[in-house]
Design an enzyme around this catalytic site. Structure first.
Site, short mmCIF file in Angstrom:
data_model
loop_
_atom_site.label_atom_id
_atom_site.label_comp_id
_atom_site.label_asym_id
_atom_site.label_seq_id
_atom_site.Cartn_x
_atom_site.Cartn_y
_atom_site.Cartn_z
N SER A 37 0.78 -1.24 0.07
CA SER A 37 -0.09 0.09 0.02
C SER A 37 0.96 1.25 0.10
CB SER A 37 -0.95 -0.06 1.15
OG SER A 37 -0.12 0.34 2.39
N ASP A 38 0.48 2.31 -0.41
CA ASP A 38 1.14 3.46 -0.36
C ASP A 38 0.88 3.87 1.06
OD1 ASP A 38 2.48 6.10 -0.66
OD2 ASP A 38 1.11 6.50 -2.30
N CYS A 39 1.47 4.74 1.65
CA CYS A 39 2.03 4.86 3.28
C CYS A 39 0.62 5.45 3.99
CB CYS A 39 3.18 5.74 3.48
SG CYS A 39 4.58 4.77 2.70
#
Length: 709
Positions: free
Chosen positions: A237-239
């Protein structure tokens, strides 16, 4: 080791873990499991243009500048250096048991999103607006990072999958609505190529939704990625994107539900902390142990492919590789190739023998921030444009005097808190009055364009609201124009800036992007003619924002050189050199082995004769554009389908060959299906696009070929 072997080892290891241990390994900051001999590992590392955020490293030009090189071999070299320095640092840090963030071997690069709108603050992290250029450079970068050895040198990661390019301010709640045609034609090709052609090890999902589904938990995107394309690596995932599911997208109600939605849809690794709720989701029956196990196996497969549980050839890479002289020389070379000369009335290259005093003016002239872009490492030395010119003249034994003035702040109305407004403008005028020529360095830096939360540009969350420079810089430009002295404008920025005033009033205009920490050395060598500029714009410079659709509109109509209807201020693919390279002849034919069978999917080979009719040796980029003249489904304008670099001495002629892939002759229908349609094509071979504005600026028309399939 191949993936099959690595997966067997990973499966055997993961099967020895408890459920809790498996779940713990799906976090970016995976803890040690001492009883199994597994050290802690932090997956989060950045390598966009050199190893980032982990201390000393070679800082290359920002990605958009690398895009301007149109040089796949160079991108491969830079990526290989990044992996080498990453290994050197990993080896040294591991000896110290330092397994912190930014110290692993999983680089979350490259960013192959399409820079579809010049307002997007993160656009300079990409290779530009064109899917083909992005794909070619991205594939080269991934191959360079991962290497071709038995063990991966480092692991690359394609981001942000799949439709992501602003606005930054609403990325956590935004739904990017995209037609199937635009998806297949523009937004997906680079991601597909990185999977199929480069075997990229990782994928990162985007913050936003795409057509209603959050990208880090999208069954549609996962079907495309793992089903249609056969991707077998890990997905991250993006952060903190997964918490957006319940906090902003409102597609789930609790962290446990969000963790389940992501994990059940192929997101193996959580950059963030929502996967702390995995066990709660399991207890509620939202996730099966098999799903948790599969993600853990994928992640350990990557770790085995990196050789993290055995001795490898890369363990011997010494710390002395970090920022070595050879790596710094490559950074300088990359900067030299990235500069795009937009205008030159003959003032460049500068003749130091004819100059007594040079004035260096502007907020980016002596700025380190303007060298590095974002997602950058830390250099042991930064050579600004001002320092580069001073060092160059000193090394040449020249007695040319250098005068300098910042002229103005980057965007504030004064440089000293207690001063009156425009407190450095008079000094800039004085410098100009006392100089034979002025190098004017204006632009932006990462405090004005960048990622939401990372920039000081909080009113636009890193995005730009206008194509114009801040007013204080416009005032400075007017003052320099009024000086009557020859002016060379150097723009340091990562995106399209309105340069209409500069083009009208100044003698030369050159885009330096964010050129890396060797940028000053490179600029001096180019300005004084040791090297000819040869970069090409990887994005369109528009006349106004008014001609573009709304920023939140992801339809491609009217956007980028492929779909635009108006004249560009400076077109994609444009850039001058100190030579005058012309394609004088070009022939297209089906590749010999395939032509015999008259295959409809044959490659087409272009053989072009290229001559430098100028007086100065230069590198040049030969570009091939294609237009389907039959099909109503074809992209509106001719689009880039091949390019190559060629170096020519003054008066030299060379023959170059380029290949057009069969895919270039296909079209995409409204359902997103790619197919052949039409048999008549125009092929253009030259050093720019075939559009009217490029011809107007260069005075040269590309060679046109009528081609029938």
């Amino acid at each position: 080791m191949n993936r099959e072997e690595a997966r067997k080892k990973a499966t055997k290891l993961v099967n020895q873990m408890t459920l809790e241990e498996k779940a713990s390994q799906l976090r970016y900051d995976a803890p040690a499991i001492k009883r199994l001999g597994i050290p802690a590992y932090n997956w989060w590392n950045e390598g966009l243009h050199g190893v980032a955020r982990a201390g000393q490293a070679t800082v290359f030009p920002q990605a958009i500048g690398l895009g301007a090189t149109f040089d796949t071999a160079l991108l491969g070299e830079i990526a290989d250096v990044t992996a080498t320095e990453g290994r050197a640092k990993y080896n040294a840090y591991s000896q110290e048991e330092d397994r912190d963030i930014y110290k692993g071997l999983t680089f979350w690069s490259p960013n192959v999103n399409i820079f579809r709108d010049p307002r997007w603050g993160r656009g300079h992290e990409t290779y530009g607006e064109d899917p083909y250029l992005t794909k070619e450079l991205g594939v080269a970068f991934v191959k360079g990072i991962q290497g071709d050895g038995e063990i991966m040198k480092a692991a690359a990661c394609a981001k942000h999958f799949a439709v992501h390019s602003g606005p930054e301010a609403i990325r956590h709640e935004f739904d990017a609505v995209v037609s199937q045609k635009d998806m297949e034609e523009t937004y997906l090709p680079a991601f597909e190529a990185l999977t199929k052609e480069a075997d990229v090890e990782g994928f990162m999902g985007a913050y936003n939704r795409t057509n209603g589904e959050p990208c880090c938990g999208s069954p549609t995107l996962q079907k495309k990625l793992r089903g249609d394309w056969g991707f077998q690596g890990y997905f991250v995932s993006d952060c903190w994107a997964i918490k957006d599911f319940h906090e902003h997208h409102m597609v789930t109600s609790t962290p446990a539900e969000s963790a389940a939605l992501a994990l059940n849809n192929g997101c193996d690794l959580n950059c963030g902390n929502t996967y702390l709720h995995i066990l709660k989701a399991y207890e509620k029956g939202l996730i099966s142990e098999e799903t948790i196990t599969e993600s853990a196996i994928r992640l350990f497969t990557t770790r085995y492919m990196l050789g993290l549980f055995e001795e490898t050839e890369y363990d011997k890479i010494p710390y002395s590789e970090v920022e070595s002289p050879a790596h710094l020389a490559l950074s300088r070379k990359a900067a030299e190739e990235s500069f795009v000369l937009l205008k030159n009335n003959g003032i460049l290259p500068l003749q130091k023998e004819m100059i007594k005093t040079i004035g260096i003016v502007g907020p980016n002239a002596d700025s380190r921030a303007a060298l590095v872009g974002n997602y950058h490492g830390t250099a042991s030395r930064y050579c600004t444009i001002q320092e580069g010119i001073q060092d160059y003249l000193s090394a040449a034994g020249s007695d040319v005097r250098v005068l300098a003035s910042v002229g103005c702040d980057l965007f504030r109305d004064r440089t000293e808190h207690l001063a009156l407004t425009q407190d450095r403008l008079a000094e800039a005028k004085i410098v100009a009055a006392n100089s034979d020529v002025v190098i004017l360095c204006v632009g932006l830096d990462e405090t004005l364009e960048g990622e939401e939360g990372d920039t000081g540009n909080s009113y636009a969350s890193g995005d730009k609201e206008t194509l114009k420079l801040p007013q204080v810089q416009l005032d400075l430009m007017e003052a320099m124009a009024a000086s009557g002295k020859p002016i060379v404008l150097c723009l340091m920025a990562g995106s399209d800036i309105d340069l209409s005033y500069a083009a009208e009033h100044f003698d030369a205009v050159m885009v330096l992007w964010y050129p890396g920490t060797e940028g000053g050395k490179a600029a001096a060598r180019v300005l004084f003619g040791d090297v000819s500029p040869s970069g090409k714009l990887p994005v369109t410079f528009y006349e106004t924002l008014e001609e573009l659709p709304d920023f939140t509109d992801y339809a491609m109509k009217g956007r980028t050189y492929r779909y635009m209807e108006n004249k560009a201020q400076f077109p994609f693919g444009y850039g001058l050199t100190y030579g005058k390279v012309v394609v004088t002849d070009a022939v297209a034919q089906k590749s010999a082995s395939e032509a015999i069978a008259d295959s409809q999917s044959a490659k087409v080979t272009i053989t072009a004769t290229v001559t430098n009719q100028g007086q100065i040796a230069t590198r040049e980029v030969v570009q091939v554009y294609l237009k389907n003249t039959d099909s109503p489904l074809a992209v509106r304008n001719p689009e880039l389908v091949a390019f190559t670099s060629v170096f020519l001495d003054a008066g030299e002629t060379k023959v170059v060959t380029l290949s057009i892939a069969p895919r270039a002759f296909t079209v995409v229908d409204e359902n997103g299906v790619r197919r052949e349609d039409g048999s008549h094509f125009r092929i253009y071979v030259g050093c720019s696009q075939p559009d009217e504005r490029s011809v107007e600026l260069t005075g040269v028309k590309p060679v046109e070929i009528e081609y029938m399939k």
